[in-house]
Scaffold this active site. Sequence first.
Site, mmCIF file in Angstrom:
data_model
loop_
_atom_site.group_PDB
_atom_site.id
_atom_site.type_symbol
_atom_site.label_atom_id
_atom_site.label_comp_id
_atom_site.label_asym_id
_atom_site.label_seq_id
_atom_site.Cartn_x
_atom_site.Cartn_y
_atom_site.Cartn_z
ATOM 1 N N SER A 1 0.796 -1.228 0.000
ATOM 2 C CA SER A 1 0.000 0.000 0.000
ATOM 3 C C SER A 1 0.827 1.276 0.000
ATOM 4 C CB SER A 1 -0.928 0.013 1.222
ATOM 5 O OG SER A 1 -0.186 -0.150 2.415
ATOM 6 N N ASP B 1 -3.366 7.874 7.954
ATOM 7 C CA ASP B 1 -4.388 6.988 8.504
ATOM 8 C C ASP B 1 -3.741 5.957 9.435
ATOM 9 O OD1 ASP B 1 -3.268 4.999 6.902
ATOM 10 O OD2 ASP B 1 -5.019 4.729 5.621
ATOM 11 N N HIS C 1 -0.658 4.343 7.358
ATOM 12 C CA HIS C 1 0.142 4.983 6.304
ATOM 13 C C HIS C 1 0.553 6.414 6.617
ATOM 14 C CE1 HIS C 1 -2.582 1.935 4.485
ATOM 15 N NE2 HIS C 1 -1.423 1.512 4.007
#
Length: 374
Positions: free
Chosen positions: A35, A331, A334
């Site tokens: 991600s 978040d 991340h």
Amino acid sequence: MMERLPHLIIFLGVFLMALASVDAKVKSVFVFGDSQFDPGNNQYVKNCKLTANFKPYGSSFFHYPTGRFTNGRTVADFIAQYLGIKFQKPYQEVYRLLAKDSRMPFPSNGLNFASAGSGLLPNTNEKAGVTSIQVQLQQFQALLAKPPHLKNSTHQHIHRKQIHESLFFVISGGNDVFSYFLLPGASNMTMETYVHAMLKEMVRFTTKIYMYGARKIVLFSLGPIGCIPGRVLIRGTPTNRCLDKMDEMAGYFNAGLKRFVYSIPRRYPGAIGLYGAVYDTAQKYRDNPKEYGFANINDACCGNGPLNGVLQCGLLGYKMCRNPHEYFFWDYFHPSERTYMLIAKAFWAGDKHEISPINLKTLVHIYNKTLPIP
């Protein structure tokens, strides 16, 4: 020593002239991993449970959700900008466009295969429908030759020359480490055995892309994963300090990864490997937050619960900070775009404590187009 000095000066002069005479423009990047680099691949995968294709993801730069797990650009995006090329599109998007129009040329700026939630171990988050790095490799390999349904078409796939001249970025392993602590005992391995299995997969992956023509390979270390707000999802984790055991595991992996990177020229003739020290670089910002413009290095800007780490940003009940650029984390898992920007700058033109044995800017400038294409 004095009699050798003129020879050294002559050598440096010739070397610098050589640098000035070569084409310093790398125009293509192939990206693999999780991600941290995913530009939106997962949103195209049916039944994939790990997506970020909803607001407020992307709000600080794109002003709409792209599928990136941050509020703007990733490290891979910033490096593309430094190279003066467009962002690499998600493989899943390009694959669908190629299926509709076989005459469409292959993107000259490369492609991004990264899938959020994936790891080096093929079973990491397998049930969430993510694309493992092994499958990402298969997707890349399939583009090296025309698939049967395009055999008689005019469609252009990846030329060997483009592969040979491209940068290859790989970042993976964070989800493996997190899963090890989230699901204790599920792997039935000691920490050391587990990390060795991860490193074995990284070596296997690198060997394969080298065989396919990769020569400029950049492997990024794990960051301070024990400090992510999402650590509160693990039972008994403290909120007032990082999870030391997780960072210890990341450090163990990073040490092995760095040794491997430094062995690349010996293992793979004609190739050069760079080690992006994400952990050390990120910790520098966390140790001196005010110096780098951070007001908060512990909580996520977007989410809910302790450290804003219990709920994914954008889901019902989320809260969002007023100044995302002042937060280290965007978040629960991340970094923010600002953090990614600082890391990208360090990898582009930083010193050996950030990226080694040379930085990306130097790597791009020592590219010699006279190297034989394998």
